[in-house]
Write an enzyme that holds these catalytic residues in place. Structure first.
Site, PDB file in Angstrom:
ATOM      1  N   ASP A   1       0.821  -1.217   0.000  1.00  0.00           N
ATOM      2  CA  ASP A   1       0.000   0.000   0.000  1.00  0.00           C
ATOM      3  C   ASP A   1       0.853   1.264   0.000  1.00  0.00           C
ATOM      4  O   ASP A   1       0.414   2.314   0.466  1.00  0.00           O
ATOM      5  CB  ASP A   1      -0.946   0.025   1.218  1.00  0.00           C
ATOM      6  CG  ASP A   1      -1.730  -1.258   1.364  1.00  0.00           C
ATOM      7  OD1 ASP A   1      -2.362  -1.677   0.380  1.00  0.00           O
ATOM      8  OD2 ASP A   1      -1.706  -1.853   2.464  1.00  0.00           O
TER       9      ASP A   1
ATOM     10  N   LYS B   1       0.255 -25.372  -5.885  1.00  0.00           N
ATOM     11  CA  LYS B   1       1.310 -25.280  -6.899  1.00  0.00           C
ATOM     12  C   LYS B   1       2.580 -25.963  -6.399  1.00  0.00           C
ATOM     13  O   LYS B   1       3.189 -26.784  -7.111  1.00  0.00           O
ATOM     14  CB  LYS B   1       1.592 -23.810  -7.217  1.00  0.00           C
ATOM     15  CG  LYS B   1       2.791 -23.588  -8.139  1.00  0.00           C
ATOM     16  CD  LYS B   1       3.070 -22.107  -8.325  1.00  0.00           C
ATOM     17  CE  LYS B   1       4.324 -21.891  -9.172  1.00  0.00           C
ATOM     18  NZ  LYS B   1       4.613 -20.452  -9.387  1.00  0.00           N
TER      19      LYS B   1
ATOM     20  N   HIS C   1      -3.710  -1.732  -6.526  1.00  0.00           N
ATOM     21  CA  HIS C   1      -3.062  -0.469  -6.884  1.00  0.00           C
ATOM     22  C   HIS C   1      -4.128   0.510  -7.352  1.00  0.00           C
ATOM     23  O   HIS C   1      -4.970   0.161  -8.172  1.00  0.00           O
ATOM     24  CB  HIS C   1      -2.024  -0.672  -7.992  1.00  0.00           C
ATOM     25  CG  HIS C   1      -0.886  -1.557  -7.592  1.00  0.00           C
ATOM     26  ND1 HIS C   1      -0.025  -2.122  -8.501  1.00  0.00           N
ATOM     27  CD2 HIS C   1      -0.473  -1.978  -6.376  1.00  0.00           C
ATOM     28  CE1 HIS C   1       0.877  -2.857  -7.862  1.00  0.00           C
ATOM     29  NE2 HIS C   1       0.617  -2.783  -6.577  1.00  0.00           N
TER      30      HIS C   1
END
Length: 466
Positions: free
Chosen positions: A13, A147, A41
């Site tokens: 942030d 993954k 963003h």
């Protein structure tokens, strides 16, 4: 051609999107290396606010022809399409013609988001609610876990596997595994058949965005013998872009203190958010490319410190310290509009932490700094900077890995008088109040890295370039 890396230096942030937007106007390719739609963003252009999550922020600039979601990312497909539609609804042109996804990026399923919520909720009624990580519940952690366990589904498997749908088999196996772990009732809101049907319905449309990443990036940075993939069907032709020479811009997600290896573990995200993650998540981008003239590693640093979610925060301003500190924290939160872009949660606020930023700089080797949101400090009577920690009475200037040490740490502060003058919209260094200049120069001197950009407001033009 030059390569610019824009990386978050604290807990996220920091305002990376705004600088990426500015730099993207001269970039041919903007890429995301890691993370998913847990990132957020915000960019304000001509009074319009754009929120980016999984999509690279370069899409806001029509001149940026290639926007790549890299191999290190995890992508929730419904959110990908929803975000594209939202940008189009706000008037951005040609976004679908300028977006690419690596065929090796992993798919974040709806199943992962459900499991993420289950995992977080169990701490609410557990023995120690403080153990809650505070995730965005977007499924990022479970997706990366699958993954690493070699159970996930990369994009190539979905878009190429028409005859023998291994991706369907894998998704059903994931579902069966999670059902065994959490029970039928916990997953009652989820239907594996419904998710498979939704993915089948978008496979053909999705295929046009999926491309081989490595030859594209290798050619873009001029690796000898690199070949280029053909057009991906969207109208983006990497050959055209590369032949003209690519200015490459890498958009970091999250920040160094949320890195799975170097952050405040376990209160971190599930990917490598620092410099190392750039080169694994964007294979084909050689580290030697950073030696090209004009290349840089930009550390984006907020003029104070914020954090969303759980985890240690040494300089946090709250009532546990004093009523006055709680007031300062509330003022930073309110004036800085410190709400998470992705979750809407209030950000915890605190003073600037030199120990933290120096640690971040050691790992990411920033060459320049973008100091953001300086104007949020305008009305404060005094401003503090943490210069060191005291742990068990001993002063330390390195950032501890031990969270118990961080909990016990007392801050050593240097206090600055506030400038108490409006700086919002200032675009020239000489127009900043003297006390504001001294604050910036102190940070620059202590970190040992030049502060090139200074943010003075949310708009694109609210930026000082030194």
């Amino acid at each position: 051609m030059p390569v610019t890396l824009v990386l978050g230096s604290q807990w996220g942030d920091e305002g990376k999107g705004k600088l990426v937007d500015i730099l993207a106007s001269s970039a041919s390719l903007v890429a995301r290396a890691a993370g998913g739609n847990n990132a957020g963003h915000t960019i304000v252009v001509n009074g319009v606010t754009y929120d980016f999550h999984i999509l690279p922020s370069g899409l806001i600039n029509p001149s940026c022809k290639v926007n790549l979601i890299g191999t290190g990312c995890v992508v929730h497909i419904p959110s990908f399409f929803k975000e594209l539609s939202a940008l189009e609804e706000k008037g951005l042109q040609g976004v679908r013609e300028r977006i690419l996804i690596s065929d090796r990026a992993q798919i974040c399923f709806d199943l992962h988001t459900v499991v993420d919520g289950i995992s977080e909720d169990r701490y609410k009624t557990g023995v120690n609610p403080k153990d809650m990580i505070g995730t965005t519940r977007k499924g990022i952690g479970p997706c990366y876990s699958d993954k690493v366990a070699r159970k996930g589904v990369p994009f190539w498997m979905l878009v190429n596997d028409a005859e023998s749908p291994r991706w369907e088999k894998r998704l059903r196996e994931l579902y069966d595994g999670y059902r065994s772990t959490y029970g039928e009732a916990a997953l009652a809101s989820y239907s594996v058949d419904a998710e498979i049907e939704r993915l089948r319905s978008v496979r053909d449309e999705l295929k046009q965005y999926v491309i081989k990443q490595t030859p594209l990036l290798a050619s873009a940075v001029g690796i000898a013998g690199a070949s280029l993939p053909s057009t991906n069907g969207t109208g983006v032709n990497p050959t055209d872009s590369a032949s003209a020479g690519m200015n490459i811009l890498i958009e970091g997600a999250n920040a160094l203190l949320l890195d799975i290896d170097h952050g405040t573990y376990p209160y971190v995200t599930s990917s490598n958010t620092g410099l190392g993650g750039v080169f694994t998540g964007l294979a084909g981008l050689s580290p030697t490319a950073l030696a090209a003239p004009g290349s840089s590693i930009v550390g984006v640093v907020k003029a104070y410190t914020t954090r969303v979610g759980s985890g240690p925060f040494p300089t946090e301003l709250d009532a546990a310290i004093s009523p006055k500190d709680a007031e300062y924290g509330e003022r930073l939160q309110r004036v800085g509009r410190e709400f998470g872009v992705t979750t809407g949660r209030k950000r915890r606020c605190g003073w600037f932490d030199l120990v933290l930023v120096k640690y971040s700089a050691q790992i990411n080797t920033y060459t320049v700094i973008n100091l953001t949101k300086l104007d949020v400090l305008d009305d404060l009577e005094e401003i503090r900077v943490a210069t060191a920690y005291k742990v068990d009475g001993v002063e330390v200037q390195d950032f501890p890995a031990d969270l118990d040490e961080l909990e016990r740490a007392e801050m050593v502060y240097k206090t600055f008088p506030g400038w108490q003058q409006k700086t919002t919209g200032v675009s020239k260094w000489g127009d900043l109040p003297k006390k504001a200049q001294e604050y910036v120069e102190y940070i620059e001197q202590q970190v040992g890295i030049r502060v090139k950009w200074i943010g003075t407001g949310p708009r694109r033009e609210d930026m000082i370039v030194r």
